[in-house]
Design a protein around this motif. Structure first.
Motif, PDB file in Angstrom:
ATOM      1  N   PHE A 106       0.815  -1.166  -0.072  1.00  0.00           N
ATOM      2  CA  PHE A 106      -0.050   0.038   0.006  1.00  0.00           C
ATOM      3  C   PHE A 106       0.883   1.270  -0.087  1.00  0.00           C
ATOM      4  CE2 PHE A 106      -2.954  -2.986   2.257  1.00  0.00           C
ATOM      5  CZ  PHE A 106      -3.627  -3.225   1.283  1.00  0.00           C
ATOM      6  N   PRO A 107       0.459   2.257  -0.858  1.00  0.00           N
ATOM      7  CA  PRO A 107       1.236   3.594  -0.606  1.00  0.00           C
ATOM      8  C   PRO A 107       0.976   4.133   0.746  1.00  0.00           C
ATOM      9  CG  PRO A 107      -0.331   3.288  -2.483  1.00  0.00           C
ATOM     10  CD  PRO A 107      -0.659   2.313  -1.841  1.00  0.00           C
ATOM     11  N   GLY A 108       2.217   4.576   1.315  1.00  0.00           N
ATOM     12  CA  GLY A 108       2.242   5.139   2.379  1.00  0.00           C
ATOM     13  C   GLY A 108       2.672   6.689   2.623  1.00  0.00           C
ATOM     14  N   PRO A 109       2.783   7.241   3.542  1.00  0.00           N
ATOM     15  CA  PRO A 109       3.119   8.710   3.562  1.00  0.00           C
ATOM     16  C   PRO A 109       4.537   8.848   3.024  1.00  0.00           C
ATOM     17  CG  PRO A 109       1.904   8.207   5.698  1.00  0.00           C
ATOM     18  CD  PRO A 109       2.167   6.883   5.071  1.00  0.00           C
ATOM     19  N   ALA A 110       5.285   7.923   3.376  1.00  0.00           N
ATOM     20  CA  ALA A 110       6.661   8.067   2.811  1.00  0.00           C
ATOM     21  C   ALA A 110       6.812   8.025   1.300  1.00  0.00           C
ATOM     22  CB  ALA A 110       7.603   7.005   3.106  1.00  0.00           C
ATOM     23  N   ARG A 111       5.943   7.194   0.706  1.00  0.00           N
ATOM     24  CA  ARG A 111       6.050   6.957  -0.712  1.00  0.00           C
ATOM     25  C   ARG A 111       5.344   8.332  -1.354  1.00  0.00           C
ATOM     26  NH1 ARG A 111       3.702   1.489  -2.274  1.00  0.00           N
ATOM     27  NH2 ARG A 111       3.589   2.562  -4.484  1.00  0.00           N
ATOM     28  N   VAL A 112       4.386   8.829  -0.727  1.00  0.00           N
ATOM     29  CA  VAL A 112       3.485  10.245  -1.119  1.00  0.00           C
ATOM     30  C   VAL A 112       4.358  11.165  -1.039  1.00  0.00           C
ATOM     31  CG1 VAL A 112       1.663  11.439  -0.866  1.00  0.00           C
ATOM     32  CG2 VAL A 112       1.536   8.961  -0.836  1.00  0.00           C
ATOM     33  N   ALA A 113       5.388  11.255   0.288  1.00  0.00           N
ATOM     34  CA  ALA A 113       6.240  12.542   0.440  1.00  0.00           C
ATOM     35  C   ALA A 113       7.230  12.441  -0.434  1.00  0.00           C
ATOM     36  CB  ALA A 113       6.786  12.183   1.815  1.00  0.00           C
ATOM     37  N   ARG A 114       7.661  11.362  -1.115  1.00  0.00           N
ATOM     38  CA  ARG A 114       8.778  11.419  -1.967  1.00  0.00           C
ATOM     39  C   ARG A 114       8.162  12.004  -3.302  1.00  0.00           C
ATOM     40  NH1 ARG A 114      10.211   6.530   0.088  1.00  0.00           N
ATOM     41  NH2 ARG A 114       9.028   5.135  -1.450  1.00  0.00           N
ATOM     42  N   ALA A 115       7.084  11.643  -3.789  1.00  0.00           N
ATOM     43  CA  ALA A 115       6.465  12.103  -4.972  1.00  0.00           C
ATOM     44  C   ALA A 115       6.134  13.541  -4.796  1.00  0.00           C
ATOM     45  CB  ALA A 115       5.065  11.294  -5.224  1.00  0.00           C
ATOM     46  N   LEU A 116       5.917  13.990  -3.856  1.00  0.00           N
ATOM     47  CA  LEU A 116       5.495  15.333  -3.542  1.00  0.00           C
ATOM     48  C   LEU A 116       6.746  16.195  -3.540  1.00  0.00           C
ATOM     49  CD1 LEU A 116       3.147  15.662  -0.399  1.00  0.00           C
ATOM     50  CD2 LEU A 116       2.539  16.098  -2.713  1.00  0.00           C
ATOM     51  N   ALA A 117       7.890  15.704  -2.962  1.00  0.00           N
ATOM     52  CA  ALA A 117       9.234  16.484  -3.046  1.00  0.00           C
ATOM     53  C   ALA A 117       9.740  16.330  -4.531  1.00  0.00           C
ATOM     54  CB  ALA A 117      10.234  15.679  -2.215  1.00  0.00           C
ATOM     55  N   GLU A 118       9.441  15.246  -5.371  1.00  0.00           N
ATOM     56  CA  GLU A 118       9.982  15.410  -6.537  1.00  0.00           C
ATOM     57  C   GLU A 118       9.202  16.155  -7.536  1.00  0.00           C
ATOM     58  OE1 GLU A 118       9.704  10.966  -7.504  1.00  0.00           O
ATOM     59  OE2 GLU A 118      11.503  10.549  -6.278  1.00  0.00           O
ATOM     60  N   THR A 119       8.010  16.165  -7.348  1.00  0.00           N
ATOM     61  CA  THR A 119       7.147  17.076  -8.325  1.00  0.00           C
ATOM     62  C   THR A 119       7.468  18.454  -7.863  1.00  0.00           C
ATOM     63  OG1 THR A 119       5.580  15.462  -8.297  1.00  0.00           O
ATOM     64  CG2 THR A 119       4.881  17.579  -8.885  1.00  0.00           C
ATOM     65  N   MET A 120       7.767  18.693  -6.477  1.00  0.00           N
ATOM     66  CA  MET A 120       7.946  20.265  -6.400  1.00  0.00           C
ATOM     67  C   MET A 120       9.275  20.677  -7.058  1.00  0.00           C
ATOM     68  SD  MET A 120       5.699  21.809  -4.548  1.00  0.00           S
ATOM     69  CE  MET A 120       6.466  23.134  -4.430  1.00  0.00           C
ATOM     70  N   GLU A 121      10.154  19.586  -7.274  1.00  0.00           N
ATOM     71  CA  GLU A 121      11.482  19.988  -7.734  1.00  0.00           C
ATOM     72  C   GLU A 121      11.405  20.105  -9.284  1.00  0.00           C
ATOM     73  OE1 GLU A 121      13.984  17.062  -6.328  1.00  0.00           O
ATOM     74  OE2 GLU A 121      14.137  17.720  -4.152  1.00  0.00           O
ATOM     75  N   GLY A 122      10.355  19.611  -9.789  1.00  0.00           N
ATOM     76  CA  GLY A 122      10.237  19.488 -11.302  1.00  0.00           C
ATOM     77  C   GLY A 122      10.157  20.795 -12.045  1.00  0.00           C
TER      78      GLY A 122
END
Length: 337
Positions: free
Chosen positions: A321-337
């Motif tokens: 299951f997606p957890g906060p850590a996986r979602v947090a990585r996606a948030l950080a990577e998208t913010m850097e994009g």
């Protein structure tokens, strides 16, 4: 107002609907005397009798097939498939009969049925009790698909679904049924969600199908989620400190595209989160819609966070299951994009 768990809110919705309309009937496997495997129908048979809340044989095709016939006759069945994983024997009737009656009869018949199904993980059910098959329904014209994330919405959406003249698939996230994630059946990262219990009116009210809600306002990035993943997204936003706007879709069909577009146009970034497998999941549809309608607002590619593209053993449920850590990585990577 009363404090209710999602189970209690769902039970209250059926109680209200049955009390207001004698055409509403509730049935499924073990839903009568036993009150359902998750106790969502507990007490309804005692209150309304065995002709309005009753047990069905272990036959999903029989449950749905009789519900379609009852609906054509004028009743309003609200039936339970014990787990969403069990719905496949009835899939033909759901998609080829229930979804088509209005169109095939040129409006002479409708099919006002609700098919309730516990969905997703939370009980270490693995491959046979933890599936998230929402995309199999959203693909079918004529069906409405609902996934609540909290007790207030669960009750209001279920009453609206029962009162709707067309078939509604009502998916109930099992991890939100009873209360907070307390760590007893999860790995240490389980301070995932706020307590899913909440204030729920005792009486009749509806939450409109096709209207999303802002679970968290923000200006830096939009997160689109539904069901359990709304709480996971909220936890990830809090842990990262990113000013994320979390949109709780509530209903997948009809979809509140206006709210999605307004949010992404404001933030310029988007992450889609769902529990089902990534490939051909509903997140792909959401990503395509965002690209089509918000292309000139986007500052980075739309990201998706989802389950694995593979069956998984029971013991690996909490890795899947997606957890906060996986979602947090996606948030950080998208913010850097």
């Amino acid at each position: 107002m009363a404090q209710m768990s999602m189970i209690e809110a769902i039970r209250s919705a059926m109680d209200i609907a049955m009390g207001r309309d004698e055409d509403v009937v509730v049935y499924g496997e073990d839903v009568g005397y036993f009150g359902g495997v998750f106790r969502c129908t507990q007490g309804l048979q005692q209150k309304y009798g065995k002709t309005r809340c009753f047990d069905a044989p272990i036959s999903e095709s029989g449950i749905v097939g009789t519900a379609i016939g009852m609906a054509a006759y004028g009743l309003k069945p609200c039936v339970e498939i014990q787990f969403a994983d069990y719905m496949y024997p009835a899939y033909d009737q759901i998609t080829q009969e229930a979804a088509r009656i209005r169109y095939r009869s040129n409006g002479q018949f409708t099919c006002p049925i609700v098919i309730r199904m516990p969905t997703g993980g939370g009980i270490f059910g693995g491959q046979t009790h933890s599936q998230s098959p929402e995309a199999l329904f959203t693909h079918v014209a004529g069906l409405k698909t609902v996934v609540p994330s909290n007790p207030y919405d669960a009750k209001g959406l279920l009453i609206a679904a029962i009162e709707d003249p067309d078939p509604v698939i009502f998916l109930e996230p099992k991890r939100l049924y009873n209360g907070p994630f307390d760590g007893h059946h999860e790995r240490p990262v389980v301070s995932w969600a706020k307590h899913p219990a909440g204030d729920v009116p005792d009486g009749h009210y509806t939450v409109p199908l096709g209207k999303a809600a802002l679970a968290r306002a923000g200006s830096a990035i939009t997160v689109l989620a539904y069901g359990t993943m709304v709480h996971v997204a909220l936890a990830a936003a809090q842990e990262t400190g990113i000013d994320a706007e979390v949109v709780d879709l509530r209903t997948l069909v009809p979809l509140d595209l206006d709210t999605i577009v307004a949010s992404v146009a404001k933030t310029g970034r988007c992450v889609v989160v769902h529990e089902a497998t990534l490939t051909s999941g509903f997140g792909g549809e959401l990503a395509a819609l965002v690209q089509e309608h918000c292309f000139y607002h986007l500052e980075a590619p739309v990201a998706r966070v989802a389950g694995w593209d593979t069956p998984y053993p029971h013991a690996q449920e909490w890795d899947y299951f997606p957890g906060p850590a996986r979602v947090a990585r996606a948030l950080a990577e998208t913010m850097e994009g």
